[in-house]
Design a protein around this motif. Sequence first.
Motif, PDB file in Angstrom:
ATOM      1  N   ALA A 279       0.818  -1.211   0.074  1.00  0.00           N
ATOM      2  CA  ALA A 279       0.053   0.086   0.068  1.00  0.00           C
ATOM      3  C   ALA A 279       0.738   1.250  -0.073  1.00  0.00           C
ATOM      4  O   ALA A 279       0.420   2.337  -0.373  1.00  0.00           O
ATOM      5  CB  ALA A 279      -1.012  -0.088   1.152  1.00  0.00           C
ATOM      6  N   GLN A 280       2.176   1.203   0.106  1.00  0.00           N
ATOM      7  CA  GLN A 280       3.124   2.080   0.216  1.00  0.00           C
ATOM      8  C   GLN A 280       3.647   2.789  -1.205  1.00  0.00           C
ATOM      9  O   GLN A 280       3.707   1.682  -2.115  1.00  0.00           O
ATOM     10  CB  GLN A 280       4.331   1.878   1.150  1.00  0.00           C
ATOM     11  CG  GLN A 280       4.255   1.724   2.474  1.00  0.00           C
ATOM     12  CD  GLN A 280       5.022   0.996   3.391  1.00  0.00           C
ATOM     13  OE1 GLN A 280       6.102   0.655   2.694  1.00  0.00           O
ATOM     14  NE2 GLN A 280       4.821   0.913   4.829  1.00  0.00           N
ATOM     15  N   SER A 281       3.966   3.812  -1.322  1.00  0.00           N
ATOM     16  CA  SER A 281       4.658   4.211  -2.742  1.00  0.00           C
ATOM     17  C   SER A 281       6.007   3.563  -2.727  1.00  0.00           C
ATOM     18  O   SER A 281       6.727   2.975  -1.667  1.00  0.00           O
ATOM     19  CB  SER A 281       4.868   5.699  -2.616  1.00  0.00           C
ATOM     20  OG  SER A 281       5.634   6.114  -1.792  1.00  0.00           O
ATOM     21  N   ILE A 282       6.505   3.480  -4.026  1.00  0.00           N
ATOM     22  CA  ILE A 282       8.020   2.872  -3.985  1.00  0.00           C
ATOM     23  C   ILE A 282       8.931   3.744  -3.357  1.00  0.00           C
ATOM     24  O   ILE A 282       9.618   3.379  -2.490  1.00  0.00           O
ATOM     25  CB  ILE A 282       8.420   2.784  -5.531  1.00  0.00           C
ATOM     26  CG1 ILE A 282       7.355   1.555  -6.143  1.00  0.00           C
ATOM     27  CG2 ILE A 282       9.710   2.436  -5.371  1.00  0.00           C
ATOM     28  CD1 ILE A 282       7.651   1.691  -7.618  1.00  0.00           C
ATOM     29  N   ALA A 283       8.871   5.006  -3.032  1.00  0.00           N
ATOM     30  CA  ALA A 283       9.517   5.909  -2.552  1.00  0.00           C
ATOM     31  C   ALA A 283       9.482   5.538  -0.816  1.00  0.00           C
ATOM     32  O   ALA A 283      10.697   5.298  -0.248  1.00  0.00           O
ATOM     33  CB  ALA A 283       9.380   7.401  -2.518  1.00  0.00           C
ATOM     34  N   GLU A 284       8.444   5.167  -0.423  1.00  0.00           N
ATOM     35  CA  GLU A 284       8.312   4.820   1.068  1.00  0.00           C
ATOM     36  C   GLU A 284       8.899   3.581   1.380  1.00  0.00           C
ATOM     37  O   GLU A 284       9.567   3.220   2.162  1.00  0.00           O
ATOM     38  CB  GLU A 284       6.755   4.792   1.418  1.00  0.00           C
ATOM     39  CG  GLU A 284       5.946   6.339   1.497  1.00  0.00           C
ATOM     40  CD  GLU A 284       4.587   6.104   1.731  1.00  0.00           C
ATOM     41  OE1 GLU A 284       4.024   6.775   2.558  1.00  0.00           O
ATOM     42  OE2 GLU A 284       3.935   5.435   0.952  1.00  0.00           O
ATOM     43  N   ARG A 285       8.503   2.611   0.430  1.00  0.00           N
ATOM     44  CA  ARG A 285       9.310   1.293   0.401  1.00  0.00           C
ATOM     45  C   ARG A 285      10.702   1.223   0.667  1.00  0.00           C
ATOM     46  O   ARG A 285      11.464   0.622   1.136  1.00  0.00           O
ATOM     47  CB  ARG A 285       8.900   0.246  -0.716  1.00  0.00           C
ATOM     48  CG  ARG A 285       7.603  -0.524  -0.583  1.00  0.00           C
ATOM     49  CD  ARG A 285       6.997  -1.093  -1.733  1.00  0.00           C
ATOM     50  NE  ARG A 285       5.856  -0.892  -2.148  1.00  0.00           N
ATOM     51  CZ  ARG A 285       5.377  -1.214  -3.202  1.00  0.00           C
ATOM     52  NH1 ARG A 285       6.286  -1.845  -4.219  1.00  0.00           N
ATOM     53  NH2 ARG A 285       4.197  -0.743  -3.602  1.00  0.00           N
ATOM     54  N   ALA A 286      11.218   2.163  -0.273  1.00  0.00           N
ATOM     55  CA  ALA A 286      12.703   2.175  -0.642  1.00  0.00           C
ATOM     56  C   ALA A 286      13.267   2.939   0.742  1.00  0.00           C
ATOM     57  O   ALA A 286      14.477   2.609   1.484  1.00  0.00           O
ATOM     58  CB  ALA A 286      13.005   3.373  -1.472  1.00  0.00           C
ATOM     59  N   GLU A 287      12.461   3.892   1.292  1.00  0.00           N
ATOM     60  CA  GLU A 287      13.178   4.264   2.627  1.00  0.00           C
ATOM     61  C   GLU A 287      13.162   3.439   3.978  1.00  0.00           C
ATOM     62  O   GLU A 287      14.088   3.202   4.493  1.00  0.00           O
ATOM     63  CB  GLU A 287      12.153   5.390   3.145  1.00  0.00           C
ATOM     64  CG  GLU A 287      12.547   6.439   4.364  1.00  0.00           C
ATOM     65  CD  GLU A 287      11.287   7.427   4.713  1.00  0.00           C
ATOM     66  OE1 GLU A 287      11.050   7.553   5.893  1.00  0.00           O
ATOM     67  OE2 GLU A 287      10.965   8.039   3.610  1.00  0.00           O
ATOM     68  N   LYS A 288      12.290   2.577   3.838  1.00  0.00           N
ATOM     69  CA  LYS A 288      12.117   1.469   4.823  1.00  0.00           C
ATOM     70  C   LYS A 288      13.008   0.434   4.672  1.00  0.00           C
ATOM     71  O   LYS A 288      13.751   0.105   5.677  1.00  0.00           O
ATOM     72  CB  LYS A 288      10.692   0.811   5.161  1.00  0.00           C
ATOM     73  CG  LYS A 288       9.816   2.022   5.797  1.00  0.00           C
ATOM     74  CD  LYS A 288       8.339   1.506   5.830  1.00  0.00           C
ATOM     75  CE  LYS A 288       7.347   2.500   6.053  1.00  0.00           C
ATOM     76  NZ  LYS A 288       7.017   2.680   7.424  1.00  0.00           N
ATOM     77  N   SER A 289      13.348   0.129   3.459  1.00  0.00           N
ATOM     78  CA  SER A 289      14.394  -0.918   3.155  1.00  0.00           C
ATOM     79  C   SER A 289      15.752  -0.363   3.370  1.00  0.00           C
ATOM     80  O   SER A 289      16.620  -1.131   4.031  1.00  0.00           O
ATOM     81  CB  SER A 289      14.379  -1.169   1.425  1.00  0.00           C
ATOM     82  OG  SER A 289      15.348  -2.050   1.089  1.00  0.00           O
ATOM     83  N   ARG A 290      15.879   0.916   2.929  1.00  0.00           N
ATOM     84  CA  ARG A 290      17.104   1.518   3.338  1.00  0.00           C
ATOM     85  C   ARG A 290      17.720   1.441   4.864  1.00  0.00           C
ATOM     86  O   ARG A 290      18.786   1.404   5.411  1.00  0.00           O
ATOM     87  CB  ARG A 290      17.392   2.995   2.796  1.00  0.00           C
ATOM     88  CG  ARG A 290      18.626   3.657   2.907  1.00  0.00           C
ATOM     89  CD  ARG A 290      18.706   5.144   2.390  1.00  0.00           C
ATOM     90  NE  ARG A 290      18.174   5.209   1.033  1.00  0.00           N
ATOM     91  CZ  ARG A 290      19.137   5.009  -0.156  1.00  0.00           C
ATOM     92  NH1 ARG A 290      20.336   4.928   0.106  1.00  0.00           N
ATOM     93  NH2 ARG A 290      18.509   5.499  -1.316  1.00  0.00           N
ATOM     94  N   ALA A 291      16.651   1.973   5.670  1.00  0.00           N
ATOM     95  CA  ALA A 291      16.691   1.802   7.068  1.00  0.00           C
ATOM     96  C   ALA A 291      16.950   0.218   7.731  1.00  0.00           C
ATOM     97  O   ALA A 291      17.724  -0.015   8.489  1.00  0.00           O
ATOM     98  CB  ALA A 291      15.115   2.319   7.891  1.00  0.00           C
ATOM     99  N   ALA A 292      16.174  -0.731   6.807  1.00  0.00           N
ATOM    100  CA  ALA A 292      16.661  -1.976   7.277  1.00  0.00           C
ATOM    101  C   ALA A 292      17.927  -2.351   6.903  1.00  0.00           C
ATOM    102  O   ALA A 292      18.774  -3.203   7.765  1.00  0.00           O
ATOM    103  CB  ALA A 292      15.829  -3.153   6.470  1.00  0.00           C
ATOM    104  N   VAL A 293      18.678  -1.894   5.657  1.00  0.00           N
ATOM    105  CA  VAL A 293      20.021  -2.344   5.441  1.00  0.00           C
ATOM    106  C   VAL A 293      21.002  -1.507   6.418  1.00  0.00           C
ATOM    107  O   VAL A 293      21.767  -2.034   6.764  1.00  0.00           O
ATOM    108  CB  VAL A 293      20.342  -1.842   3.750  1.00  0.00           C
ATOM    109  CG1 VAL A 293      21.944  -1.776   3.762  1.00  0.00           C
ATOM    110  CG2 VAL A 293      19.493  -2.617   3.098  1.00  0.00           C
TER     111      VAL A 293
END
Length: 190
Positions: free
Chosen positions: A88-102
């Motif tokens: 349900a999130q935008s790709i930009a939101e998914r990318a932000e959360k992914s970057r935080a996980a990395v």
Amino acid sequence: PAPLLARTENNFSPPFQQALASVRLDAATKLAWQSERFWEREDHIYGGLGYLEHEVRFLWYPSNGLNTREGVLVGCYNTGALALASGAQSIAERAEKSRAAVELAHPGRGALLRHPVSVNWKDIPFTEGPWANLYPGQTYDHLNTPEGRVHLAGDWLSQIVGWQEGAALSAQRAVLAIVAQARETSAPRL
């Protein structure tokens, strides 16, 4: 996939049509990055999964192109409820959360991630999901039984749900059933 087949115009029997319509697809989202291969150089990770206590459950490290300059790091592969939320999130939101996980797994390395690409399987036409959660039982058995001359095959009709091997085993089962059906109908009658 069964839910899409159920929505087509067909002449399946009501029980077979009901079995098709009852199959539910799971949810999955994935996000990958291009990056220098810091996970190999610094952490000696050469493929596999890294699990996290984070809404991005795991990172998937490539097992190809080892020791090359760059690679593709899957920085998010969520399924189930987590995939519904991230889908349900935008790709930009998914990318932000992914970057935080990395960053959580590799402090200071999130800045090396470039060119995020993401997919939400629910948004893919003609599939609408990654795999079906169908296990042995009445519906599974019914859909693995020919409907007249219609034989179904797919990873969702195998004990190995969601994998290429499951699809191949299911196709093999269907071909053997077609051969048996052909022999039965073409056998000379005494």
